[in-house]
Design an enzyme around this catalytic site. Sequence first.
Site, PDB file in Angstrom:
ATOM      1  CD  GLU A  92      -2.811  -1.027   2.437  1.00 23.46           C
ATOM      2  OE1 GLU A  92      -3.515  -2.006   2.692  1.00 23.46           O
ATOM      3  OE2 GLU A  92      -2.986   0.074   2.967  1.00 23.46           O
ATOM      4  CB  CYS A 105       2.067   7.778   3.532  1.00 21.44           C
ATOM      5  SG  CYS A 105       2.259   6.705   4.953  1.00 21.44           S
ATOM      6  CB  CYS A 112       5.074  -4.324  10.732  1.00 18.92           C
ATOM      7  SG  CYS A 112       6.337  -3.645  11.831  1.00 18.92           S
ATOM      8  CB  CYS A 116       2.727  -1.422  17.693  1.00 21.61           C
ATOM      9  SG  CYS A 116       4.503  -1.183  17.515  1.00 21.61           S
ATOM     10  CB  CYS A 119      -0.005  -0.576  14.557  1.00 20.39           C
ATOM     11  SG  CYS A 119       0.549  -0.585  12.848  1.00 20.39           S
ATOM     12  CB  CYS A 331      -1.069   7.030  11.037  1.00 21.72           C
ATOM     13  SG  CYS A 331      -0.153   8.375  10.401  1.00 21.72           S
TER      14      CYS A 331
HETATM   15  N1  SAH Z   1       7.034   1.351  11.850  1.00 20.31           N
HETATM   16  C1  SAH Z   1       7.239   2.744  11.859  1.00 20.31           C
HETATM   17  C2  SAH Z   1       6.618   3.451  10.671  1.00 20.31           C
HETATM   18  C3  SAH Z   1       5.243   3.009  10.260  1.00 20.31           C
HETATM   19  S1  SAH Z   1       3.955   3.367  11.373  1.00 20.31           S
HETATM   20  C4  SAH Z   1       6.764   3.349  13.164  1.00 20.31           C
HETATM   21  O1  SAH Z   1       6.112   2.664  13.935  1.00 20.31           O
HETATM   22  O2  SAH Z   1       7.096   4.498  13.418  1.00 20.31           O
HETATM   23  C5  SAH Z   1       3.752   5.104  11.088  1.00 20.31           C
HETATM   24  C6  SAH Z   1       3.106   5.872  12.238  1.00 20.31           C
HETATM   25  O3  SAH Z   1       1.725   5.521  12.373  1.00 20.31           O
HETATM   26  C7  SAH Z   1       3.762   5.571  13.575  1.00 20.31           C
HETATM   27  O4  SAH Z   1       3.996   6.731  14.326  1.00 20.31           O
HETATM   28  C8  SAH Z   1       2.725   4.712  14.210  1.00 20.31           C
HETATM   29  O5  SAH Z   1       2.875   4.670  15.570  1.00 20.31           O
HETATM   30  C9  SAH Z   1       1.443   5.374  13.737  1.00 20.31           C
HETATM   31  N2  SAH Z   1       0.254   4.558  13.979  1.00 20.31           N
HETATM   32  C10 SAH Z   1       0.168   3.208  13.970  1.00 20.31           C
HETATM   33  N3  SAH Z   1      -1.096   2.819  14.296  1.00 20.31           N
HETATM   34  C11 SAH Z   1      -1.815   3.960  14.492  1.00 20.31           C
HETATM   35  C12 SAH Z   1      -3.177   4.204  14.828  1.00 20.31           C
HETATM   36  N4  SAH Z   1      -4.052   3.224  14.999  1.00 20.31           N
HETATM   37  N5  SAH Z   1      -3.563   5.491  14.966  1.00 20.31           N
HETATM   38  C13 SAH Z   1      -2.676   6.513  14.769  1.00 20.31           C
HETATM   39  N6  SAH Z   1      -1.396   6.345  14.436  1.00 20.31           N
HETATM   40  C14 SAH Z   1      -0.954   5.072  14.298  1.00 20.31           C
HETATM   41 FE1  SF4 Z   2       5.170  -1.916  12.838  1.00 16.72          FE
HETATM   42 FE2  SF4 Z   2       2.858  -0.670  13.153  1.00 16.72          FE
HETATM   43 FE3  SF4 Z   2       4.537  -0.877  15.200  1.00 16.72          FE
HETATM   44 FE4  SF4 Z   2       5.146   0.743  13.111  1.00 16.72          FE
HETATM   45  S1  SF4 Z   2       3.432   0.983  14.545  1.00 16.72           S
HETATM   46  S2  SF4 Z   2       6.487  -0.722  14.169  1.00 16.72           S
HETATM   47  S3  SF4 Z   2       4.237  -0.439  11.425  1.00 16.72           S
HETATM   48  S4  SF4 Z   2       3.507  -2.586  14.166  1.00 16.72           S
END
Ligand code: SAH
Ligand code: SF4
Length: 343
Positions: A92, A105, A112, A116, A119, A331
Amino acid sequence: MATQEVLLGKSLPELTSWITQQGQPSYRGKQLYQWLYEKGATSWADMTVFPQKWRELQENAVIGRSAIHHYSIAPDQTRKYLLKLADDVIVEAVGIPTSKRLTVCVSSQIGCIMGCDFCATGKGGFTRNLKAHEIIDQILTVQNDFGERVTNVVFMGMGEPLLNLPEVIPAIKSINEDIGIGQRSLTISTVGLPQKIRELAHHKLQITFAVSLHASNQETREKLIPSANHYSLQQLLADCRENVKITGRRVTFEYILLAGVNDLPQHAQELAQHLRGFQTHVNLIPYNPISEVDYKRPSKERVNQFLNLLKQENIAVSVRYSRGLEADAACGQLRANTVLKNQ
Ligand code: SAH
Ligand code: SF4
């Protein structure tokens, strides 16, 4: 069959050397370069500047562009693309227009491994790393589709860029030198991995470095980010300080606001303590809901309270309301299985 050479991602000297090996005069290298990066050619058929017969013989080299499998436009004009790669997996990319900018983006991996809790990508597991040309392709796809130049690139799509540095670094160099986007307009976002921040810093790129902090203490961070178990907040912050020293660039901290979890006044104060004396900017990101977990986005009042508490501590801070929510392109909403949903 011999493996096919991919042209996207190659520099001007590399393309020139390749094309002379194919029996063409060296000025053809510049033409190939322009057609790849400026004109956005997606196939040999597009490159009418080259003799047709010769193009038909180029079975051993591919341009490296992928097909748009599906795309959706949110009411705010954010466009989400699902690109089908050579091995049929889907990645994507998101194009985010504003009056002055066109930001892409990009994803650095399919899925991944970091898992987290908030996410969508993390919930979907990990498939594979992207190749440099598969990252570059995302930018050219958005550029072609909008019919205007991309001005900014953020590595905030699927994946953890620091787990794919051998492809991400060459991609950044090509985005900078070949597509022509200034390093300062490129942002890498990472959840933070021991050793990797230092590894990136030593490349001395002038990019914006963003760290997904999301918590003001170790305990909360571990609940949200499994890998935080092996990487203390103190160590992470120390590595970020070192990054500032090595690169001369300030660090951006991203902080998702989750109602009742990390958005209380004491969290703002705790965060401010950690960031005292740091050259930094904090981006507050009100949580975008995903279906797997029941975190809540805080009220606007709560967000503003958090913002003002940090401002009072003289911390440069802003709130980033994600664009593209309606296209599932915001995000944290990018997931490996969206392809089925949208078909
Ligand atoms: N893996 C990297 C980059 C991809 S995620 C990272 O974690 O930084 C990009 C951004 O989206 C990160 O700051 C992440 O924490 C945020 N993100 C992930 N899930 C989200 C959610 N449900 N709502 C808002 N931001 C989110
Ligand atoms: Fe991976 Fe999502 Fe955590 Fe970024 S926020 S490190 S994309 S699991």
